[in-house]
Design a protein around this motif. Structure first.
Motif, PDB file in Angstrom:
ATOM      1  N   ASP A  43       0.053  -1.839  -1.040  1.00 18.82           N
ATOM      2  CA  ASP A  43      -0.524  -2.163   0.214  1.00 18.82           C
ATOM      3  C   ASP A  43      -0.317  -1.145   1.194  1.00 18.82           C
ATOM      4  OD1 ASP A  43       2.322  -1.353   0.274  1.00 18.82           O
ATOM      5  OD2 ASP A  43       2.937  -2.761   1.862  1.00 18.82           O
ATOM      6  N   ASP A  48      -5.766  -1.509   6.074  1.00 16.34           N
ATOM      7  CA  ASP A  48      -5.022  -2.356   5.188  1.00 16.34           C
ATOM      8  C   ASP A  48      -4.732  -3.827   5.463  1.00 16.34           C
ATOM      9  OD1 ASP A  48      -4.574  -0.546   2.815  1.00 16.34           O
ATOM     10  OD2 ASP A  48      -3.471   0.562   4.165  1.00 16.34           O
ATOM     11  N   ALA A  91      -9.852  -3.605  -7.733  1.00 14.56           N
ATOM     12  CA  ALA A  91      -8.337  -3.436  -8.281  1.00 14.56           C
ATOM     13  C   ALA A  91      -8.130  -3.941  -9.524  1.00 14.56           C
ATOM     14  CB  ALA A  91      -7.337  -4.479  -7.323  1.00 14.56           C
ATOM     15  N   TYR A 146      -9.882  -2.264  -2.781  1.00 17.92           N
ATOM     16  CA  TYR A 146      -9.107  -3.457  -2.759  1.00 17.92           C
ATOM     17  C   TYR A 146      -9.943  -4.514  -3.768  1.00 17.92           C
ATOM     18  CZ  TYR A 146      -5.489  -2.693   0.280  1.00 17.92           C
ATOM     19  OH  TYR A 146      -4.184  -2.358   1.038  1.00 17.92           O
TER      20      TYR A 146
END
Length: 392
Positions: free
Chosen positions: A123, A264, A322, A319
């Motif tokens: 994160d 984030d 991923a 992200y």
């Protein structure tokens, strides 16, 4: 943030100095090698094209190699390309060295982005990316202006030799500070290359890559041709080019730092606030470029907004990719450099129009407008998390 992350940022500083320093050297390069300023600006595009091609290519080749030797090898090749570029008197050879340096830079950055993401908790990718990109922003504050001064005082070749010298401590830092975390066996335990490449079929991933490319195109369209704006539109001396580059770099560091704390969890906030301000800023700079005080303020502001928005979108690429752990960095690198390649080409075409030296600034505004028009109806894709799975 772990120490190895800052060592990676040191190498990014050396590479960022090289990538951005051309903004202050183009007039001298053009004069020395007998080409137009617009043609010399293609050196930036050549570098970016090498980055676009090199990011997935080098990442694919290096995915089964130990990380530290890969990073070290890329830095050494990058240094050698600059030594050849500094010694040549041929524009085509200089272009070739820029492509070679870009391939090495692309490989380094693709591996470094992936490595950075593994050095922190899942994160905190945005924070890790902010530290890594701080190498680039510090380059615009310190390395690029110093390169511009060196170019003014000693000729454009001196900054190239300075980059060669910068690569030495970067290489030592990688050798001494980056742990060997991945072996060939570790890589083979991960997803197959075909599976990682298949992630490019994701509309969400392609969208954020496109938005990142457009914003970066706007950034490079104007940044590449700031020198003529300073000396012609604003009527300032050549040494003021360094001051303007410092201000742009200082703004970019502020932008990356602030965005790193928001990208984030609240990326949509960065885009919703920063995007419209960035859109207004480029035309405002074009209109007010002849007023030195306005030029200096707006250059700082546009540096901050450009890098805040750009780094946030690139974080979203990491992200969304991923499920492609060894190739995610290359996708982010490619997105950045599609913009860096296209932006100066578009900007160069405006120099011969009635807009003249301010043409690139208007072009940047248009590119940001296109990005926002695409982003607005699909803003849920930019939001944090992966809740909008239906888009896939």
């Amino acid at each position: 943030m772990p120490l190895p992350l800052y060592l990676l940022a040191l190498a990014v500083f050396a590479m960022g100095t090289s990538e951005f320093m051309l903004a202050g050297l183009l007039p001298d390069i053009a004069s020395d090698l007998d080409v137009t300023v617009g043609t010399a600006g293609l050196l930036t595009s050549a570098f970016a094209v090498g980055m676009i091609v090199g990011a997935p290519l080098m990442a694919g080749l290096a995915r089964n190699w130990p990380g530290r030797p890969s990073l070290l090898g890329f830095v050494l090749v990058f240094s050698a390309a600059h030594a050849v570029g500094a010694a040549t008197s041929s524009f085509p050879v200089l272009v070739a060295t820029r492509v070679a340096a870009a391939l090495a830079n692309a490989g380094f950055l693709a591996v470094a982005l992936t490595t950075a993401a593994t050095l922190v908790s899942p994160d905190r990718k945005g924070r890790a990316l902010a530290v890594l990109l701080s190498g680039t922003t510090v380059a615009t504050i310190a390395g690029v202006p110093v390169g511009s001064v060196l170019g003014t005082l000693l000729g454009w070749r001196a900054p190239f030799w300075a980059v060669v010298a910068l690569c030495l401590p970067a290489a030592i830092g990688i050798l001494k500070g980056i742990p060997v975390r991945r072996t060939q066996q570790d890589a083979t335990d991960g997803p197959a290359l075909r599976s990682e490449l298949a992630q490019l079929q994701s509309p969400r991933l392609v969208l954020v890559m496109l938005l990142g490319a457009l914003v970066n195109a706007a950034t490079f369209a104007s940044f590449t041709f700031l020198a003529p704006v300073v000396t012609e539109s604003a009527g300032l001396g050549e040494l003021w080019i360094s001051v303007v580059l410092v201000l742009f770099g200082a703004g970019s560091l502020v932008g990356v730092t602030v965005a790193g704390r928001l990208s984030d969890q609240r990326p949509l906030l960065v885009v919703a606030v920063g995007g419209p301000l960035l859109l207004i800023g480029w035309p405002a700079l074009a209109v007010l470029a002849e007023v030195p005080s306005a030029l200096l303020f707006l250059v700082f502001l546009q540096g901050a907004l450009s890098f805040a928005l750009g780094s946030t979108l690139i974080t979203r690429v990491l992200y969304e990719a991923a499920e492609a752990p060894t190739m995610a960095g290359s996708y982010a690198t490619a997105a950045l450099n599609v913009g860096a390649a296209v932006g100066p080409v578009i900007a160069a075409t405006t120099l011969s129009t009635a807009a003249g030296d301010r043409g690139p600034l208007w072009a940047s505004g248009l590119l940001v407008a296109i990005a926002l028009l695409i982003a607005f109806p699909l803003r849920g894709v930019i939001a944090a998390g992966r809740s909008s799975r239906a888009f896939r």
